[in-house]
Design a protein around this motif. Structure first.
Motif, PDB file in Angstrom:
ATOM      1  N   MET A 107       7.239   1.454 -19.588  1.00 26.06           N
ATOM      2  CA  MET A 107       5.814   1.122 -19.635  1.00 26.06           C
ATOM      3  C   MET A 107       5.578  -0.273 -20.210  1.00 26.06           C
ATOM      4  N   ASP A 108       6.667  -1.060 -20.417  1.00 28.49           N
ATOM      5  CA  ASP A 108       6.489  -2.459 -20.808  1.00 28.49           C
ATOM      6  C   ASP A 108       5.636  -3.172 -19.768  1.00 28.49           C
ATOM      7  N   GLU A 109       4.992  -4.253 -20.185  1.00 26.93           N
ATOM      8  CA  GLU A 109       4.167  -5.001 -19.240  1.00 26.93           C
ATOM      9  C   GLU A 109       5.000  -5.528 -18.077  1.00 26.93           C
ATOM     10  N   GLY A 110       6.205  -6.032 -18.384  1.00 32.60           N
ATOM     11  CA  GLY A 110       7.048  -6.570 -17.325  1.00 32.60           C
ATOM     12  C   GLY A 110       7.438  -5.520 -16.306  1.00 32.60           C
ATOM     13  N   LEU A 111       7.809  -4.342 -16.785  1.00 35.44           N
ATOM     14  CA  LEU A 111       8.206  -3.273 -15.861  1.00 35.44           C
ATOM     15  C   LEU A 111       6.993  -2.707 -15.136  1.00 35.44           C
ATOM     16  N   SER A 112       5.842  -2.680 -15.809  1.00 30.49           N
ATOM     17  CA  SER A 112       4.620  -2.222 -15.150  1.00 30.49           C
ATOM     18  C   SER A 112       4.244  -3.166 -14.009  1.00 30.49           C
ATOM     19  N   ARG A 113       4.460  -4.447 -14.239  1.00 25.87           N
ATOM     20  CA  ARG A 113       4.181  -5.427 -13.175  1.00 25.87           C
ATOM     21  C   ARG A 113       5.098  -5.201 -11.982  1.00 25.87           C
ATOM     22  N   ALA A 114       6.362  -4.870 -12.250  1.00 25.28           N
ATOM     23  CA  ALA A 114       7.294  -4.581 -11.155  1.00 25.28           C
ATOM     24  C   ALA A 114       6.845  -3.354 -10.373  1.00 25.28           C
ATOM     25  N   VAL A 115       6.344  -2.342 -11.068  1.00 25.81           N
ATOM     26  CA  VAL A 115       5.862  -1.120 -10.413  1.00 25.81           C
ATOM     27  C   VAL A 115       4.694  -1.437  -9.488  1.00 25.81           C
ATOM     28  N   ARG A 116       3.733  -2.204  -9.998  1.00 26.20           N
ATOM     29  CA  ARG A 116       2.570  -2.529  -9.173  1.00 26.20           C
ATOM     30  C   ARG A 116       2.963  -3.411  -7.980  1.00 26.20           C
ATOM     31  N   THR A 117       3.936  -4.278  -8.181  1.00 23.39           N
ATOM     32  CA  THR A 117       4.378  -5.159  -7.098  1.00 23.39           C
ATOM     33  C   THR A 117       4.992  -4.369  -5.955  1.00 23.39           C
ATOM     34  N   ILE A 118       5.910  -3.446  -6.301  1.00 21.28           N
ATOM     35  CA  ILE A 118       6.596  -2.730  -5.227  1.00 21.28           C
ATOM     36  C   ILE A 118       5.670  -1.695  -4.588  1.00 21.28           C
ATOM     37  N   PHE A 119       4.749  -1.127  -5.357  1.00 23.50           N
ATOM     38  CA  PHE A 119       3.778  -0.208  -4.757  1.00 23.50           C
ATOM     39  C   PHE A 119       2.955  -0.945  -3.705  1.00 23.50           C
ATOM     40  N   LYS A 120       2.475  -2.115  -4.062  1.00 22.54           N
ATOM     41  CA  LYS A 120       1.667  -2.921  -3.134  1.00 22.54           C
ATOM     42  C   LYS A 120       2.467  -3.277  -1.888  1.00 22.54           C
ATOM     43  N   LYS A 121       3.722  -3.648  -2.086  1.00 23.96           N
ATOM     44  CA  LYS A 121       4.567  -4.041  -0.956  1.00 23.96           C
ATOM     45  C   LYS A 121       4.806  -2.862  -0.020  1.00 23.96           C
ATOM     46  N   LEU A 122       5.137  -1.711  -0.601  1.00 25.30           N
ATOM     47  CA  LEU A 122       5.345  -0.506   0.204  1.00 25.30           C
ATOM     48  C   LEU A 122       4.063  -0.096   0.917  1.00 25.30           C
ATOM     49  N   TYR A 123       2.937  -0.208   0.229  1.00 25.72           N
ATOM     50  CA  TYR A 123       1.643   0.161   0.811  1.00 25.72           C
ATOM     51  C   TYR A 123       1.315  -0.746   2.000  1.00 25.72           C
ATOM     52  N   ASP A 124       1.487  -2.038   1.792  1.00 24.57           N
ATOM     53  CA  ASP A 124       1.168  -2.991   2.863  1.00 24.57           C
ATOM     54  C   ASP A 124       2.090  -2.827   4.063  1.00 24.57           C
ATOM     55  N   ASP A 125       3.320  -2.369   3.807  1.00 28.78           N
ATOM     56  CA  ASP A 125       4.276  -2.160   4.903  1.00 28.78           C
ATOM     57  C   ASP A 125       4.138  -0.783   5.548  1.00 28.78           C
ATOM     58  N   GLY A 126       3.132  -0.024   5.136  1.00 31.47           N
ATOM     59  CA  GLY A 126       2.900   1.284   5.730  1.00 31.47           C
ATOM     60  C   GLY A 126       3.871   2.358   5.267  1.00 31.47           C
ATOM     61  N   LEU A 127       4.531   2.119   4.144  1.00 27.90           N
ATOM     62  CA  LEU A 127       5.514   3.075   3.647  1.00 27.90           C
ATOM     63  C   LEU A 127       4.974   3.943   2.515  1.00 27.90           C
ATOM     64  N   ILE A 128       3.745   3.696   2.090  1.00 30.33           N
ATOM     65  CA  ILE A 128       3.068   4.590   1.152  1.00 30.33           C
ATOM     66  C   ILE A 128       1.789   5.073   1.813  1.00 30.33           C
ATOM     67  N   TYR A 129       1.567   6.361   1.767  1.00 34.13           N
ATOM     68  CA  TYR A 129       0.374   6.937   2.387  1.00 34.13           C
ATOM     69  C   TYR A 129      -0.126   8.096   1.546  1.00 34.13           C
ATOM     70  N   GLN A 130      -1.333   8.549   1.830  1.00 32.16           N
ATOM     71  CA  GLN A 130      -1.928   9.669   1.125  1.00 32.16           C
ATOM     72  C   GLN A 130      -2.151  10.807   2.117  1.00 32.16           C
ATOM     73  N   ALA A 131      -1.798  12.026   1.695  1.00 30.83           N
ATOM     74  CA  ALA A 131      -1.954  13.169   2.595  1.00 30.83           C
ATOM     75  C   ALA A 131      -1.972  14.457   1.797  1.00 30.83           C
ATOM     76  N   GLU A 132      -2.497  15.496   2.437  1.00 35.12           N
ATOM     77  CA  GLU A 132      -2.416  16.833   1.847  1.00 35.12           C
ATOM     78  C   GLU A 132      -1.066  17.419   2.203  1.00 35.12           C
ATOM     79  N   TRP A 133      -0.337  17.897   1.195  1.00 36.61           N
ATOM     80  CA  TRP A 133       1.016  18.413   1.432  1.00 36.61           C
ATOM     81  C   TRP A 133       1.334  19.462   0.380  1.00 36.61           C
ATOM     82  N   LEU A 134       2.324  20.262   0.679  1.00 39.89           N
ATOM     83  CA  LEU A 134       2.728  21.279  -0.274  1.00 39.89           C
ATOM     84  C   LEU A 134       3.630  20.662  -1.341  1.00 39.89           C
TER      85      LEU A 134
END
Length: 883
Positions: free
Chosen positions: A156-183
Motif C-alpha cells: 500500500m506504499d504510494e509507489g506500489l499504489s501508483r503501479a497498481v493504478r497504472t497497470i489497471f488503467k493499461k489493462l482496462y484500455d486494452d480491453g482486458l479488464i471488464y465488469q460483469a455478473e458472475w458466480l
C-alpha cells in the motif's frame, strides 16, 4: 608460507557456543555495515530475488522460516561469489485478514465499522499497522535474513499504489479488464467475494435430502445438501441419453413452494448413474449449475443477500438465515409430502473462508474481472520456450495444467482496506477509468467505485513494482528480471501464475527474455511433522520456529531445514533433528577451538605438496572435491544433498579423521607441525566459508576469529585449487582409516575400555605401504609398542589395498575374563532368541505367503544379523582364556 593475520592468533573463542549471546548483535552489525545493501550502479553481475511478501498481520511460522532459509542461503552464496545481490523485503497489506482483524477490534469496543465510514475505518487500519503490523520483519532478523532493508516495501506504499493504478488503467484500455455478473466465492461475514486460495475445503457432517418436483407421470426426484437453494432453481437437468426422462425434456414442471414453473433441460454434465439421474439447477448459487445455466440461457435468480439471508423470493422464507431456511424449507416440503429420503449425517466437502472460518456461499454478483486468455497464453509460452525454467522440471506439468485452463480472474473485493478500483461513474451513466497521473472527474453525481482490488492483484506486480515501475529506474535496469523465485508448490497456481501474467504484460516493451518476472521458479514442498503429516493447530502438531531458535540457536534450525530441502518435495521436521544440528554446530565450534589452540592459521600460499604428508594431501584433495560438489548441487537447488555433503565432510572427514591425524603430526614438531598448522587453517577457512550461507552466525564468529578479517559475509566463495588429486595418498589414508576402525571394533568386542592401552605388534605394515603411518595407527587405536616378553593372546587380520596387516595384541590382564564371559553369554542368549523367533516366522507359510514382501525381507535380514551375531560371539567365547 606466511600467516595471513597474526591478529587472528591473539583472539580466543568463548568456552562454549551460546547463540543467544551473539546472534542479535552480529545481525545488527551486518546491517549497520551495509553488507546487505545492493548497489544498482555497480559493475558486478546482478543476482536478485524478492521475498514472497508475508501478510502484515503475520508472524514467522515454520513454513516462512524454511522458505526464508533457502532464499538466504542462495543470496549469501551469490554475494560471496561476487554478485551484486539484492534480496528485497516487504509485506502484503492482506486486505481480508486486516479488515477482519480491525473490524473485530472495533466490535470489541462496541463500534460497527460502518458507523465510522470508509475514511474513519481506514484511519484505524493505518493506526493498527503502525502499532502492531510487521512483527514478522523483526523475526526475519532473528532468522538471519540478509535482506536489503533500505528497499523495504509495502503493497500500500504510494509507489506500489501508483503501479497498481497504472497497470489497471493499461489493462482496462486494452480491453482486458471488464465488469460483469458472475458466480464468485462469497463470504457472508466479510460481505465480499474472496479468491480461491482463501477457500479451504473441509469434510463436514450435513444432510442429503431427496425431494419430488411435480406429480404423477411428470414427477421427478432430485437431491441436495443445501435445501434452501431450491428457492432459486430455474431448471431440472437430465442427461440427453437417459431414456427415463427423454419424454420430459422440453416440458415444464412446478417448483414447490414458489408458485413458479421451471423447464426440464438435457445436459451432458449430468451423471445418469448418480442418484436419480436428475439434478436441480440453481445457476446463481452453484458453480456447476452456473455453467448449465449459461449453456441453456436460464434465468439466474439470486435468492440470498450479502449476509446469506434469503431475499427476493416472495416466499415466507425471505429474511431467514440460510441455515434457518434450510430447516424451514425441509419442513414445508415435508408437509406437502415431497420429502422422498433423508440421509443424515451425510459427510461431504464444504468450502470455508480461511479468514472468517465460515462456509462460503457461491453467489452471483457484479464484479470486475481480468480477461486472462492472452495473459495466460504468454505465461505458458515463457515456460515452454525456456525463458523461465521450473525446478524441479517435473513440476512444469502442474504449471501448464493450471495456466492453460485459467478462468477469468475476479479482482474486485467488497471491502475498504486495499487498492480502491480507479473507476468513476458519472450521473449520465459514464464510466471512466483514471490513471495515476490523471485527475478524476468531479462535479455533482460523480462517484468512485466502492470496491477494492484482490490482494493477489497488487502482489502479482511485486517483482517490478518494488523496483520502481512504471518509472525506468536503475533498480529495474539492474535487477529485473529477478534471478529466481523460491516458493512453495502449493501457491504455484495463484501467486506465481499472476506474477507471470502481469510481469510479461507490464514489461512487453522489453526484449522477450527480459520481460519475464524471474528466470527460474524453484519450488519447494511443505514442512510437515516427523510422520509426514500436515501441520495444523487442530492436529496439535504445529511448532514455533522462534522457540526452536531460542532452545537450539538459529543456525541449528537453518541447518535442519537445508538438510531436508529436496526440490519440490515435502520436508518432515522434528525437534530431535534440530537438536542433532545443534550438536553439529557444537562439533564445528570445538574443532575450531582446537585448531586455534594449536596456533593454526590461514596461509597466503599453501605449502609445497612435496612437503606434505599423505593426510595433508588427502584432506586438501577432499576439500577441493567438496567445493566442486557443493557448487554443482547448489546450482541445481539440491539444498539437502549439498548440506549432507558438508555435514559428512565436516564431521566424518575433517573432525573425526584429519583433526585426529593432525594431533600426531603436531606432536612431531618442527616443519611437520608447521605445515600441519597451515593445512588445518586452510581447510577450516574453506569449510567455514562453504557453511556460512547455511549457518551464518557461528561461521561469522569462527571465521573472523580464525582469519582476523572483517566478516565472512563479504568473504570470497571458495574455489577448488585444482591439480591432480593424489590417489596414492587417498588409498593409503583409506587403509589407515580401515585399520584403525577394525582395531577399535576388535578392542570393543574384546571388552576393552575406550582409553585402555594394550601392546600390539603390526605384522605386514611395511608390505601394506603404511610404515610412516604407524605412529598415527598406534595413537588413534590406543596400542603401544610391544616390549620384551611380549606374548600375543589375540590376533586380528585386516585386509588392506596393498596387503594384509595382522594385529597381534597382548590382552593378558587387560580384561576381566569371567565378567566378559558373562556379558558375552548374555548377548548370545539374546541373539539365539532372536534367531528362534525369526525362524518361527519364516517357517510359517501363513506369514511368508500373506505378509507384504518388504515385511518378510526385514525378518530375513533380522535372521541373518542374529546368525552373524551368534557366530561372532561364539568365536569370541572360544578365544577367551580358560579359567
Amino acid at each position: 608460507m606466511t600467516q595471513t593475520s597474526a591478529a587472528a592468533q591473539s583472539r580466543e573463542l568463548p568456552s562454549s557456543w551460546n547463540p543467544a549471546d551473539v546472534e542479535a548483535e552480529l545481525y545488527q552489525r551486518w546491517v549497520d555495515k551495509g553488507y546487505f545493501t545492493a548497489d544498482a550502479h555497480s559493475d558486478k553481475p546482478p543476482f536478485s530475488l524478492v521475498i514472497p511478501p508475508p501478510n502484515v498481520t503475520g508472524s514467522l511460522h515454520i513454513g516462512h522460516a524454511f522458505e526464508h532459509t533457502l532464499m538466504d542461503l542462495l543470496t549469501r552464496r551469490r554475494r560471496m561469489q561476487g554478485y551484486e545481490a539484492l534480496w528485497l523485503p516487504g509485506m502484503d497489506h492482506a486486505s481480508i485478514a486486516v479488515q477482519a482483524l480491525v473490524e473485530r477490534q472495533l466490535r470489541e469496543e462496541g463500534i460497527d465499522h460502518r458507523e465510522l465510514g470508509r475514511e474513519g475505518f481506514l484511519d484505524r487500519v493505518w493506526q493498527w499497522k503502525e502499532q502492531h503490523g510487521g512483527a514478522i520483519l523483526s523475526q526475519m532478523r532473528r532468522l538471519g535474513d540478509s535482506v536489503d532493508w533500505t528497499r523495504e516495501r509495502f503493497t500500500m506504499d504510494e509507489g506500489l499504489s501508483r503501479a497498481v493504478r497504472t497497470i489497471f488503467k493499461k489493462l482496462y484500455d486494452d480491453g482486458l479488464i471488464y465488469q460483469a455478473e458472475w458466480l464468485v466465492n462469497w463470504s457472508p461475514e466479510m460481505r465480499s467475494a474472496i479468491s480461491d486460495i482463501e477457500v479451504e475445503h473441509k469434510e463436514v457432517e450435513g444432510e442429503l435430502v431427496s425431494m419430488r418436483y411435480g406429480d404423477g407421470e411428470n414427477a421427478i426426484e432430485v437431491a441436495t445438501t443445501r435445501l434452501e437453494t431450491m428457492l432459486g432453481d430455474t431448471a431440472v437437468a437430465v442427461h440427453p441419453d437417459d431414456d427415463r426422462y427423454r419424454h420430459l425434456v422440453g416440458t415444464e414442471i412446478e417448483l414447490p413452494l414458489t408458485g413458479r414453473t421451471i423447464p426440464i433441460v438435457a445436459d451432458s454434465h449430468v451423471d445418469p448413474e448418480f442418484g436419480s439421474g436428475a439434478v436441480k439447477v440453481t445457476p446463481a448459487h452453484d458453480p456447476n449449475d452456473f455453467e448449465i445455466g449459461r449453456r441453456h440461457d436460464l434465468p439466474m435468480l439470486t435468492i440470498m443477500d450479502e449476509t446469506a439471508r434469503i431475499a427476493g423470493t416472495g416466499t415466507e422464507f425471505d429474511g431467514m438465515d440460510r441455515y434457518e431456511a434450510r430447516v424451514a424449507v425441509r419442513e414445508a416440503l415435508r408437509a406437502q409430502g415431497r420429502i422422498v429420503a433423508e440421509k443424515r449425517p451425510y459427510v461431504h466437502s464444504v468450502g470455508h473462508s480461511s479468514r472468517s472460518k465460515e462456509p462460503i456461499e457461491p453467489r452471483l454478483s457484479l464484479q470486475w474481472f481480468v480477461k486472462v486468455a492472452p495473459l495466460a497464453q504468454a505465461a505458458g509460452d515463457a515456460v515452454r520456450d525456456g525463458r523461465v525454467a521450473v525446478h524441479p522440471p517435473e513440476m512444469a506439468k502442474r504449471y501448464f495444467d493450471w495456466i492453460d485452463n485459467l478462468h477469468d480472474w475476479a479482482i474486485s473485493r467488497q471491502m475498504w482496506w486495499g487498492h480502491r478500483i480507479p473507476v468513476w461513474y458519472g450521473p449520465e451513466g459514464q464510466v471512466v477509468c483514471v490513471g495515476p497521473d490523471e485527475e478524476p472527474p468531479s462535479g455533482a453525481g460523480w462517484r468512485q467505485d466502492e470496491d477494492v482490488l484482490d490482494t493477489w492483484f497488487s502482489s502479482g506486480l511485486w517483482p517490478f513494482s518494488t523496483m520502481g515501475w512504471p518509472d525506468d529506474t536503475a533498480d529495474l535496469r539492474k535487477f529485473y528480471p529477478t534471478s529466481v523465485l523460491v516458493t512453495g508448490y502449493d501457491i504455484l497456481f495463484f501467486w506465481v501464475a499472476r506474477m507471470m501474467m502481469l510481469g510479461l504484460y507490464a514489461m512487453q516493451d522489453r526484449d522477450a527474455a527480459d520481460a519475464v518476472p524471474f528466470n527460474v521458479i524453484a519450488l519447494h514442498g511443505m514442512v510437515r511433522d516427523p510422520h509426514g503429516k500436515k501441520m495444523s493447530k487442530s492436529a496439535g502438531n504445529t511448532v514455533d520456529p522462534l522457540q526452536w531458535m531460542d532452545d537450539y540457536g538459529t543456525d541449528a534450525l537453518r541447518f535442519t531445514f537445508a538438510r531436508g530441502a529436496n526440490p519440490g518435495t515435502d520436508v518432515p521436521m522434528s525437534e530431535d533433528w534440530v537438536a542433532g544440528s545443534r550438536s553439529f554446530v557444537t562439533k564445528l565450534f570445538n574443532a575450531t577451538k582446537f585448531v586455534l589452540g594449536k596456533n593454526a592459521y590461514v596461509p597466503d600460499v599453501l605449502p609445497d605438496r612435496a612437503t606434505l604428508t599423505d593426510a595433508d594431501r588427502w584432506i586438501l584433495d577432499r576439500t577441493d572435491a567438496v567445493v566442486a560438489e557443493v557448487d554443482e548441487l547448489m546450482e541445481d537447488f539440491q539444498f539437502a544433498k549439498s548440506t549432507e555433503a558438508l555435514y559428512h565432510f565436516t564431521w566424518d572427514e575433517f573432525c573425526d579423521w584429519y583433526v585426529e591425524l593432525s594431533k600426531v603430526q603436531l606432536d612431531a614438531g618442527g616443519q611437520r607441525a608447521e605445515t600441519t598448522r597451515a593445512v588445518l587453517g586452510y581447510v577450516l577457512d574453506v569449510l567455514l566459508r562453504l557453511l556460512h550461507p547455511t549457518i551464518p552466525f557461528v561461521t561469522e564468529v569462527l571465521w573472523t576469529t580464525l582469519t582476523g578479517r572483517e566478516s565472512v559475509v563479504v568473504a570470497d566463495w571458495p574455489s577448488p585449487v585444482g591439480g591432480q588429486p593424489d590417489e596414492g595418498a587417498a588409498e593409503r589414508i583409506a587403509s589407515v582409516q580401515k585399520l584403525i576402525t577394525e582395531i577399535r571394533r576388535f578392542r570393543s568386542d574384546q571388552g576393552l575400555k575406550p582409553g585402555q592401552k594394550v601392546s600390539a605388534n603390526l605384522d605386514g605394515i611395511e608390505a601394506a605401504s603404511l610404515p610412516e603411518h604407524v605412529p598415527a595407527v598406534r595413537t588413534l587405536a590406543k596400542i603401544t609398542e610391544p616390549g620384551e616378553g611380549f606374548i600375543a593372546s589375540a590376533a586380528l587380520e585386516v585386509g588392506l589395498a596393498a596387503g594384509d596387516v595382522t594385529v597381534e595384541l597382548d590382552l593378558s590382564g587387560a580384561i576381566d575374563v569371567e565378567a566378559e564371559r558373562k556379558r558375552l553369554s548374555k548377548d548370545l542368549a539374546t541373539a539365539e532368541k532372536e534367531l528362534e523367533g525369526t525362524d518361527k516366522k519364516l517357517n510359517n507359510p501363513s506369514f511368508t505367503d500373506k505378509a507384504p514382501a518388504e515385511v518378510v525381507d526385514k525378518v530375513r535380514s533380522r535372521r541373518e544379523a542374529a546368525q552373524a551375531d551368534i557366530e561372532r560371539i561364539n568365536a569370541r567365547l572360544e578365544s577367551l582364556p580358560q579359567a
